[in-house]
Motif scaffolding. Sequence first.
Motif, PDB file in Angstrom:
ATOM      1  N   VAL A 247     -10.277  -2.211  -1.806  1.00 19.27           N
ATOM      2  CA  VAL A 247      -8.702  -2.748  -1.816  1.00 19.27           C
ATOM      3  C   VAL A 247      -7.933  -0.737  -1.499  1.00 19.27           C
ATOM      4  N   THR A 248      -6.986  -1.123  -0.301  1.00 15.30           N
ATOM      5  CA  THR A 248      -5.993   0.441   0.201  1.00 15.30           C
ATOM      6  C   THR A 248      -4.467  -0.200   0.385  1.00 15.30           C
ATOM      7  N   HIS A 249      -3.869  -1.011   0.546  1.00 19.04           N
ATOM      8  CA  HIS A 249      -3.049  -1.710   0.494  1.00 19.04           C
ATOM      9  C   HIS A 249      -2.928  -2.479  -0.055  1.00 19.04           C
ATOM     10  N   VAL A 250      -1.017  -2.992  -0.783  1.00 23.28           N
ATOM     11  CA  VAL A 250      -0.828  -4.572  -0.903  1.00 23.28           C
ATOM     12  C   VAL A 250       0.596  -4.411  -0.532  1.00 23.28           C
ATOM     13  N   SER A 251       0.649  -5.606   0.308  1.00 25.76           N
ATOM     14  CA  SER A 251       1.917  -5.928   0.580  1.00 25.76           C
ATOM     15  C   SER A 251       2.898  -7.483   0.297  1.00 25.76           C
ATOM     16  N   VAL A 252       3.850  -7.098   0.028  1.00 27.68           N
ATOM     17  CA  VAL A 252       4.576  -8.244  -0.528  1.00 27.68           C
ATOM     18  C   VAL A 252       5.701  -8.110   0.274  1.00 27.68           C
ATOM     19  N   SER A 253       5.912  -9.978   0.869  1.00 28.90           N
ATOM     20  CA  SER A 253       7.017 -10.738   1.588  1.00 28.90           C
ATOM     21  C   SER A 253       7.180 -11.637   0.705  1.00 28.90           C
ATOM     22  N   GLY A 254       9.002 -11.510   1.704  1.00 23.31           N
ATOM     23  CA  GLY A 254       9.507 -12.426   0.627  1.00 23.31           C
ATOM     24  C   GLY A 254      10.915 -12.437  -0.397  1.00 23.31           C
ATOM     25  N   THR A 255      10.660 -11.901  -0.736  1.00 24.33           N
ATOM     26  CA  THR A 255      11.539 -11.179  -1.819  1.00 24.33           C
ATOM     27  C   THR A 255      12.735 -10.936  -1.327  1.00 24.33           C
ATOM     28  N   ARG A 256      13.906 -11.219  -2.157  1.00 25.09           N
ATOM     29  CA  ARG A 256      15.224 -11.064  -1.760  1.00 25.09           C
ATOM     30  C   ARG A 256      16.346 -10.015  -3.015  1.00 25.09           C
ATOM     31  N   VAL A 257      16.082 -10.615  -3.900  1.00 29.60           N
ATOM     32  CA  VAL A 257      16.212  -9.946  -5.107  1.00 29.60           C
ATOM     33  C   VAL A 257      15.476  -8.248  -5.479  1.00 29.60           C
ATOM     34  N   LEU A 258      14.714  -9.114  -5.379  1.00 32.20           N
ATOM     35  CA  LEU A 258      13.178  -8.221  -5.607  1.00 32.20           C
ATOM     36  C   LEU A 258      12.866  -7.164  -4.661  1.00 32.20           C
ATOM     37  N   THR A 259      12.764  -6.390  -5.547  1.00 27.74           N
ATOM     38  CA  THR A 259      11.933  -5.118  -4.360  1.00 27.74           C
ATOM     39  C   THR A 259      11.177  -5.339  -4.193  1.00 27.74           C
ATOM     40  N   PRO A 260      10.287  -4.807  -2.775  1.00 31.73           N
ATOM     41  CA  PRO A 260       8.315  -5.256  -3.067  1.00 31.73           C
ATOM     42  C   PRO A 260       7.988  -4.213  -3.706  1.00 31.73           C
ATOM     43  N   ALA A 261       8.286  -3.409  -4.116  1.00 30.05           N
ATOM     44  CA  ALA A 261       7.790  -2.153  -4.954  1.00 30.05           C
ATOM     45  C   ALA A 261       7.685  -2.755  -6.892  1.00 30.05           C
ATOM     46  N   GLU A 262       8.646  -3.011  -7.460  1.00 30.66           N
ATOM     47  CA  GLU A 262       8.949  -4.090  -8.639  1.00 30.66           C
ATOM     48  C   GLU A 262       7.802  -4.763  -8.544  1.00 30.66           C
ATOM     49  N   VAL A 263       7.777  -5.777  -7.219  1.00 31.35           N
ATOM     50  CA  VAL A 263       6.726  -6.165  -7.181  1.00 31.35           C
ATOM     51  C   VAL A 263       4.812  -5.858  -7.106  1.00 31.35           C
ATOM     52  N   ARG A 264       4.820  -5.032  -6.195  1.00 27.46           N
ATOM     53  CA  ARG A 264       3.744  -4.214  -6.394  1.00 27.46           C
ATOM     54  C   ARG A 264       3.317  -3.215  -7.606  1.00 27.46           C
ATOM     55  N   ASP A 265       4.378  -2.963  -8.645  1.00 24.45           N
ATOM     56  CA  ASP A 265       3.957  -2.437  -9.959  1.00 24.45           C
ATOM     57  C   ASP A 265       3.947  -3.210 -11.521  1.00 24.45           C
ATOM     58  N   ALA A 266       4.116  -4.972 -10.976  1.00 24.51           N
ATOM     59  CA  ALA A 266       4.207  -6.056 -11.861  1.00 24.51           C
ATOM     60  C   ALA A 266       2.881  -6.692 -11.689  1.00 24.51           C
ATOM     61  N   ALA A 267       2.107  -6.617 -10.426  1.00 28.66           N
ATOM     62  CA  ALA A 267       1.085  -6.988 -10.537  1.00 28.66           C
ATOM     63  C   ALA A 267      -0.447  -6.419 -10.874  1.00 28.66           C
ATOM     64  N   ALA A 268       0.140  -5.138 -10.845  1.00 29.21           N
ATOM     65  CA  ALA A 268      -1.058  -3.938 -10.625  1.00 29.21           C
ATOM     66  C   ALA A 268      -2.437  -4.324 -10.046  1.00 29.21           C
ATOM     67  N   VAL A 269      -2.278  -4.410  -8.973  1.00 32.61           N
ATOM     68  CA  VAL A 269      -3.524  -4.636  -8.056  1.00 32.61           C
ATOM     69  C   VAL A 269      -4.551  -3.558  -8.304  1.00 32.61           C
ATOM     70  N   PRO A 270      -5.660  -3.182  -8.712  1.00 30.12           N
ATOM     71  CA  PRO A 270      -6.409  -1.952  -8.714  1.00 30.12           C
ATOM     72  C   PRO A 270      -6.892  -1.631  -7.308  1.00 30.12           C
ATOM     73  N   VAL A 271      -5.967  -0.252  -6.786  1.00 32.35           N
ATOM     74  CA  VAL A 271      -6.140  -0.029  -5.741  1.00 32.35           C
ATOM     75  C   VAL A 271      -7.522   0.844  -5.649  1.00 32.35           C
ATOM     76  N   GLY A 272      -8.212   0.511  -4.784  1.00 36.34           N
ATOM     77  CA  GLY A 272      -9.940   1.215  -4.563  1.00 36.34           C
ATOM     78  C   GLY A 272     -11.127   0.526  -5.581  1.00 36.34           C
ATOM     79  N   ALA A 273     -10.901  -0.932  -5.636  1.00 36.11           N
ATOM     80  CA  ALA A 273     -11.411  -1.458  -5.947  1.00 36.11           C
ATOM     81  C   ALA A 273     -12.061  -2.519  -5.288  1.00 36.11           C
TER      82      ALA A 273
ATOM     83  N   PRO B  72      -9.961  -6.566   6.475  1.00 37.78           N
ATOM     84  CA  PRO B  72     -10.878  -5.829   4.647  1.00 37.78           C
ATOM     85  C   PRO B  72     -10.318  -5.127   3.977  1.00 37.78           C
ATOM     86  N   HIS B  73      -9.210  -4.419   3.914  1.00 38.44           N
ATOM     87  CA  HIS B  73      -8.852  -3.805   2.617  1.00 38.44           C
ATOM     88  C   HIS B  73      -7.343  -4.289   2.202  1.00 38.44           C
ATOM     89  N   GLY B  74      -6.679  -4.761   2.192  1.00 37.29           N
ATOM     90  CA  GLY B  74      -5.511  -5.178   1.807  1.00 37.29           C
ATOM     91  C   GLY B  74      -5.215  -6.903   1.214  1.00 37.29           C
TER      92      GLY B  74
END
Length: 264
Positions: A59-85, A116-118
Amino acid sequence: MAGPTTAERGKRQQESSGPPSARRLRRRRLRTIVILAVAALLLGGGGTWVLYGSAWLRVTHVSVSGTRVLTPAEVRDAAAVPVGAPMISIDTNGIEARLRRKLPRIDTIDAVRAWPHGIGLKVTERAPVLLLRDGKNFVEVDGKGVRFATVSQAPRNVPALELNVSRTGSAAASLRRFGIDRLVREAVRVAGDLPPSVAKGARALQVRSYDDISLALGDGRTVAWGSSENGSAKARTLTALMKAAPRARHFDVSVPTAPASSGS
């Protein structure tokens, strides 16, 4: 009983051993089986290493789509996807459960591997249909009756939900029977059944009991709706009644087969 003769034993031995060409064919088959088995082991081990041990499928990147009030950064932080795993090790179901728990504004979430990386996070947020006053703030209520967020500023074109349930008389009996949460859900059903032209001008939905729900419009007109039952019929009746009596200030569709209007 006499055993086989020497000639018979020789014949059987010749049949079992076969001619040299047959023996070579059997040896080739055996070598092929051994080679294929070794290749399968190597490929299996190599595939496992590619999926888990190499740097190719991580994993090198996490993409977020569909947000209206939430920000992509908020979603990524809450998701806590282990980048590099390794991609194959990512628990997408766990990510979805974590996001629903940490961000109640999320109605549905779909976490998918984008090889392969997202990792892709597709979000659908809850939309408020009513607002409950909470001091200086507002609690947003969605179309399922879920109170999912508290905001300091009321969203535009979302009516307030006013729970004016008496603790005495018939209203108290209604409260004991249905409870506040059920009354909130009934108000949500009414809000969902309002004609679009009426919903656009709605200021507040007032709940006094299960059978006593009314609507206050921004221009001062009021609508007695009754219970949430027969919502579609009430909506059609209200639309026709407003056209027939455009100067009326009060409309009653609690019994859609016997509507009434008054005031001018």
